[in-house]
Design a protein around this motif. Sequence first.
Motif, PDB file in Angstrom:
ATOM      1  N   VAL A 118       0.839  -1.203   0.000  1.00  0.00           N
ATOM      2  CA  VAL A 118       0.000   0.000   0.000  1.00  0.00           C
ATOM      3  C   VAL A 118       0.870   1.248   0.000  1.00  0.00           C
ATOM      4  O   VAL A 118       0.607   2.213  -0.727  1.00  0.00           O
ATOM      5  CB  VAL A 118      -0.935   0.006   1.228  1.00  0.00           C
ATOM      6  N   GLU A 119       1.937   1.213   0.796  1.00  0.00           N
ATOM      7  CA  GLU A 119       2.818   2.376   0.901  1.00  0.00           C
ATOM      8  C   GLU A 119       3.518   2.665  -0.437  1.00  0.00           C
ATOM      9  O   GLU A 119       3.674   3.829  -0.825  1.00  0.00           O
ATOM     10  CB  GLU A 119       3.868   2.140   1.996  1.00  0.00           C
ATOM     11  N   MET A 166      -1.681  -5.448  11.879  1.00  0.00           N
ATOM     12  CA  MET A 166      -2.728  -4.502  12.274  1.00  0.00           C
ATOM     13  C   MET A 166      -2.544  -3.143  11.596  1.00  0.00           C
ATOM     14  O   MET A 166      -3.269  -2.199  11.896  1.00  0.00           O
ATOM     15  CB  MET A 166      -2.709  -4.317  13.797  1.00  0.00           C
ATOM     16  N   THR A 167      -1.589  -3.059  10.673  1.00  0.00           N
ATOM     17  CA  THR A 167      -1.294  -1.764  10.056  1.00  0.00           C
ATOM     18  C   THR A 167      -1.997  -1.569   8.713  1.00  0.00           C
ATOM     19  O   THR A 167      -1.994  -0.465   8.178  1.00  0.00           O
ATOM     20  CB  THR A 167       0.224  -1.612   9.822  1.00  0.00           C
ATOM     21  N   ARG A 168      -2.594  -2.616   8.160  1.00  0.00           N
ATOM     22  CA  ARG A 168      -3.107  -2.528   6.797  1.00  0.00           C
ATOM     23  C   ARG A 168      -4.265  -1.522   6.665  1.00  0.00           C
ATOM     24  O   ARG A 168      -4.257  -0.675   5.776  1.00  0.00           O
ATOM     25  CB  ARG A 168      -3.563  -3.899   6.287  1.00  0.00           C
ATOM     26  N   VAL A 172      -4.265   1.811   4.336  1.00  0.00           N
ATOM     27  CA  VAL A 172      -5.204   2.026   3.232  1.00  0.00           C
ATOM     28  C   VAL A 172      -5.922   3.354   3.410  1.00  0.00           C
ATOM     29  O   VAL A 172      -6.059   4.135   2.457  1.00  0.00           O
ATOM     30  CB  VAL A 172      -6.214   0.861   3.147  1.00  0.00           C
ATOM     31  N   ARG A 173      -6.388   3.632   4.622  1.00  0.00           N
ATOM     32  CA  ARG A 173      -7.073   4.902   4.883  1.00  0.00           C
ATOM     33  C   ARG A 173      -6.153   6.082   4.616  1.00  0.00           C
ATOM     34  O   ARG A 173      -6.565   7.077   4.022  1.00  0.00           O
ATOM     35  CB  ARG A 173      -7.586   4.934   6.325  1.00  0.00           C
ATOM     36  N   SER A 174      -4.898   5.970   5.047  1.00  0.00           N
ATOM     37  CA  SER A 174      -3.937   7.047   4.841  1.00  0.00           C
ATOM     38  C   SER A 174      -3.691   7.294   3.361  1.00  0.00           C
ATOM     39  O   SER A 174      -3.655   8.451   2.904  1.00  0.00           O
ATOM     40  CB  SER A 174      -2.611   6.699   5.534  1.00  0.00           C
ATOM     41  N   ALA A 175      -3.546   6.212   2.595  1.00  0.00           N
ATOM     42  CA  ALA A 175      -3.258   6.339   1.167  1.00  0.00           C
ATOM     43  C   ALA A 175      -4.377   7.082   0.448  1.00  0.00           C
ATOM     44  O   ALA A 175      -4.132   8.038  -0.303  1.00  0.00           O
ATOM     45  CB  ALA A 175      -3.047   4.953   0.558  1.00  0.00           C
ATOM     46  N   PHE A 176      -5.601   6.671   0.686  1.00  0.00           N
ATOM     47  CA  PHE A 176      -6.707   7.256  -0.065  1.00  0.00           C
ATOM     48  C   PHE A 176      -7.178   8.587   0.513  1.00  0.00           C
ATOM     49  O   PHE A 176      -7.746   9.407  -0.205  1.00  0.00           O
ATOM     50  CB  PHE A 176      -7.848   6.255  -0.170  1.00  0.00           C
ATOM     51  N   GLY A 213     -12.286  -0.065   5.995  1.00  0.00           N
ATOM     52  CA  GLY A 213     -13.124   1.114   5.766  1.00  0.00           C
ATOM     53  C   GLY A 213     -12.493   2.188   4.907  1.00  0.00           C
ATOM     54  O   GLY A 213     -13.191   3.082   4.441  1.00  0.00           O
ATOM     55  N   GLY A 214     -11.170   2.101   4.669  1.00  0.00           N
ATOM     56  CA  GLY A 214     -10.485   3.154   3.931  1.00  0.00           C
ATOM     57  C   GLY A 214     -11.057   3.398   2.561  1.00  0.00           C
ATOM     58  O   GLY A 214     -11.384   4.533   2.197  1.00  0.00           O
ATOM     59  N   ILE A 215     -11.211   2.347   1.778  1.00  0.00           N
ATOM     60  CA  ILE A 215     -11.707   2.501   0.410  1.00  0.00           C
ATOM     61  C   ILE A 215     -13.176   2.901   0.404  1.00  0.00           C
ATOM     62  O   ILE A 215     -13.632   3.643  -0.468  1.00  0.00           O
ATOM     63  CB  ILE A 215     -11.476   1.202  -0.404  1.00  0.00           C
TER      64      ILE A 215
END
Length: 331
Positions: A118-119, A166-168, A172-176, A213-215
């Motif tokens: 993701v990063e 537990m970081t995924r 994902v939320r941070s990326a989007f 929930g990020g996407i």
Amino acid sequence: MIRRPPRSTLSSSSAASDVYKRQVGDCTTFVDTGSYSLNALLSGSLYGGVPSNKITCLAGSEAVGKTFFALSIAKNYLEKEKTNVIVYFESEGALTSDMIKERGIDPNRFIVLPVATVEEFKTQAIKIIDNMNSDYQVMMFLDSLGNLSTRKEMEDSTSGSDKRDMTRAPAVRSAFRTLALKLAKANMPLIITNHTYDKVGSMFPSKEISGGGGIKYAASVIVTLGKRKVKDGTEVLGNIVKMKLVKGRLTKEESVTETKLDYKTGLDKYYGLVALAEKYDIFKKVSTRFETPVGKAFEKTIVNEPEKYFTEDVMKKLEEVAKKEFSYGSS
């Protein structure tokens, strides 16, 4: 820096006052998907499509045709303008040179970037947006989000640790969260494919979109895809794809329509319009045939000869009812 115009200027200039009418999130242009029914589902117009400044997610179970869907949209985008470029982030190692050639895609304007985490995707996508060249337009794809790992998961795998990552979800939320505003400012569309899985513990069977929930928060449009096969005897020719709008800021959520994905030619331009024409009495079904402005015909005949039956007058009527069927509001 965007500066607020002086009040005196605002009061004396209608052009300046328009600054307040336009927002970063306003969408005035769309990317044609090559399918009238998908265009209508996404934008409320047969001639619209994917919002040009937002994140769109196509989610479905395995083998539903998500990659073929994405490639069909990419091909149509490249054919519209010779200055258009595709940047295709690929996380599954499934895309081959032969697949690109077989879809009729120009490989010189189709850039494939393998990403594992993701990063890594976030970093590369931001660099592309920040270094945009005004000489060409870029559309980005991520195929797929569900297969992206994280930096921690890669490190744990190398060290032999089997701790749960537990970081995924935060990654994902941070990326989007970062990409959504940048894409809006750059007027650049991003299409993501993602997996769905059966939700455990619910009373009624339902599908859940992977990735946390990020996407769900970042994507402006989420469409889930289901399929039934199209066969000629035992040979599978493609899929009839049922498309449901799970999330939409421009069109009505829970709207459903269909399109056809042919394994040789990609998305069918007209498939799905017969049902819309029947619903609004543009075509009237009598027994096993449809009464159309150019005569009676079986549905299969209309599907096989769409240009004959979807005349300019019929398409104008369909455009009117598409707004009514899919758009918010009454105007």
